[in-house]
Enzyme design. Structure first.
Site, PDB file in Angstrom:
ATOM      1  N   ASP A  89      -2.356   2.286  -4.658  1.00  0.00           N
ATOM      2  CA  ASP A  89      -3.770   2.328  -3.939  1.00  0.00           C
ATOM      3  C   ASP A  89      -4.657   1.415  -4.521  1.00  0.00           C
ATOM      4  O   ASP A  89      -4.379   0.719  -5.541  1.00  0.00           O
ATOM      5  CB  ASP A  89      -4.033   3.814  -4.216  1.00  0.00           C
ATOM      6  CG  ASP A  89      -3.024   4.760  -3.190  1.00  0.00           C
ATOM      7  OD1 ASP A  89      -2.585   4.280  -2.372  1.00  0.00           O
ATOM      8  OD2 ASP A  89      -2.676   5.707  -3.731  1.00  0.00           O
ATOM      9  N   HIS A 103       0.794  -1.172   0.094  1.00  0.00           N
ATOM     10  CA  HIS A 103      -0.067  -0.016  -0.059  1.00  0.00           C
ATOM     11  C   HIS A 103       0.839   1.256  -0.206  1.00  0.00           C
ATOM     12  O   HIS A 103       0.345   2.329  -0.436  1.00  0.00           O
ATOM     13  CB  HIS A 103      -1.132   0.051   1.236  1.00  0.00           C
ATOM     14  CG  HIS A 103      -2.261   0.736   1.028  1.00  0.00           C
ATOM     15  ND1 HIS A 103      -2.476   1.543   0.076  1.00  0.00           N
ATOM     16  CD2 HIS A 103      -3.548   0.505   1.355  1.00  0.00           C
ATOM     17  CE1 HIS A 103      -3.522   2.065  -0.140  1.00  0.00           C
ATOM     18  NE2 HIS A 103      -4.391   1.355   0.799  1.00  0.00           N
TER      19      HIS A 103
END
Length: 320
Positions: A297, A293
């Site tokens: 995204d 992450h």
């Protein structure tokens, strides 16, 4: 008045001490067994109040046990789970049969995965794919090449062009810098008797489908036979895991260190879909991918998986 020779009494108190109830029993010619229990083993309700934690009270209710009938072994005579005949919280229900030290390989796997989840914020996304074309392509390749063609080879071949369009999926984060890998070295998870191993197909983007198939077969055999070269277990830039080989629909794979993405392909299963208003049984594969992450995204993951889905459903798109 009664004259009692203490030497004739048998004490029921702690350490065999003679208690008041032993004397009263001798005077009344009754058994001291009917006398109150010594303080060290008094029932929890001896003073009219049962001392017990809420979880102990609940366990007693569930088991139909009256706490007032029990002798509490806890602090101040409190009833504990062990007094109910249940294991204490966190303790084993039975004594373990044996203890065994993890193998060196299992310790390595544990350390690697623990570091991954502790140092990389990870998220998973998934998508369902119509596997009709992929399965047909694999069968056609088997017949044309007259050799084993693992489904991993077909998936890898169709994945490479998508990785080229999404370079962050074939990258890693090093401090504050993104390292984009120039090569496509694809790790292939292999289930072995010693644990999960991930041999790497180096330079996968430069190989034909036949070469990918032969390499995957050779690496998997070497991993299971414990003859694999250690160099073949390093250098992955992205990883695939065919969990469908063991009947798994999907999952949440953990990122290998040094990469940003791992992709799990589930078992092909029949799913009924409506096509032009008619129910049709469609072989369906679930793709479950885990991403770093810090680099990617939800939007990045969605675009990547959508394009990968398109390539699997229409393999000719890999020719573009």
């Amino acid at each position: 008045e009664h004259s009692i020779d203490p030497a004739t009494l048998v004490g029921t108190g702690v350490g065999g001490r003679i208690t008041r109830w032993d004397i009263e029993a001798a005077v009344t010619n009754t058994s001291p067994a009917s006398a109150p229990i010594p303080i060290a083993a008094q029932p929890a309700a001896a003073n009219g109040t049962v001392r017990a934690m809420p979880k102990v009270r609940k366990a007693a209710r569930d088991a139909g046990i009256d706490l007032r009938t029990l002798a509490g072994s806890g602090t101040g005579g409190a009833v504990t789970l062990s007094d109910l005949g249940q294991p204490a919280a966190g303790g084993p229900a039975v004594a373990p049969d044996r203890r065994e030290r993890l193998s060196a390989m299992r310790r390595s796997i544990a350390a690697h995965l623990t570091e991954s989840v502790q140092t990389i914020p990870q998220f998973m996304s998934s998508v369902d794919v119509d596997a009709t074309a992929v399965l047909a392509t694999r069968q056609a390749l088997r017949e044309r090449l007259d050799a084993p063609v693992p489904i991993d080879a077909v998936l890898m071949s169709l994945l490479i062009p998508v990785l080229r369009d999404h370079p962050l999926v074939n990258a890693m984060l090093d401090g504050d810098e993104v390292v984009y890998y120039g090569a496509h070295n694809i790790g292939v998870a292999v289930d072995t008797p010693d644990g999960l191993m991930v041999p790497v197909v180096h330079g996968a983007g430069q190989r034909s489908i036949g070469e990918l198939a032969a390499e995957i077969v050779q690496l998997a055999a070497a991993a299971r036979g414990r003859t694999i070269d250690p160099a073949s277990l390093t250098g992955a830039t992205c990883t695939i895991n065919n969990v469908g080989a063991i009947g798994i629909v999907g999952g949440t794979p953990i990122l290998p260190l040094g990469t940003s993405t791992i992709i799990a392909f589930g078992v092909a299963r029949p799913v009924v879909q409506l096509r032009n208003g008619n129910p049709v049984e469609v072989p369906t594969i679930t793709i479950s991918a885990t991403f770093d992450h810090r680099l990617l995204d939800g939007g990045d993951a969605g675009r990547f998986l959508t394009q990968l889905k398109q390539h699997l459903e229409v393999p000719a798109l890999a020719l573009l």
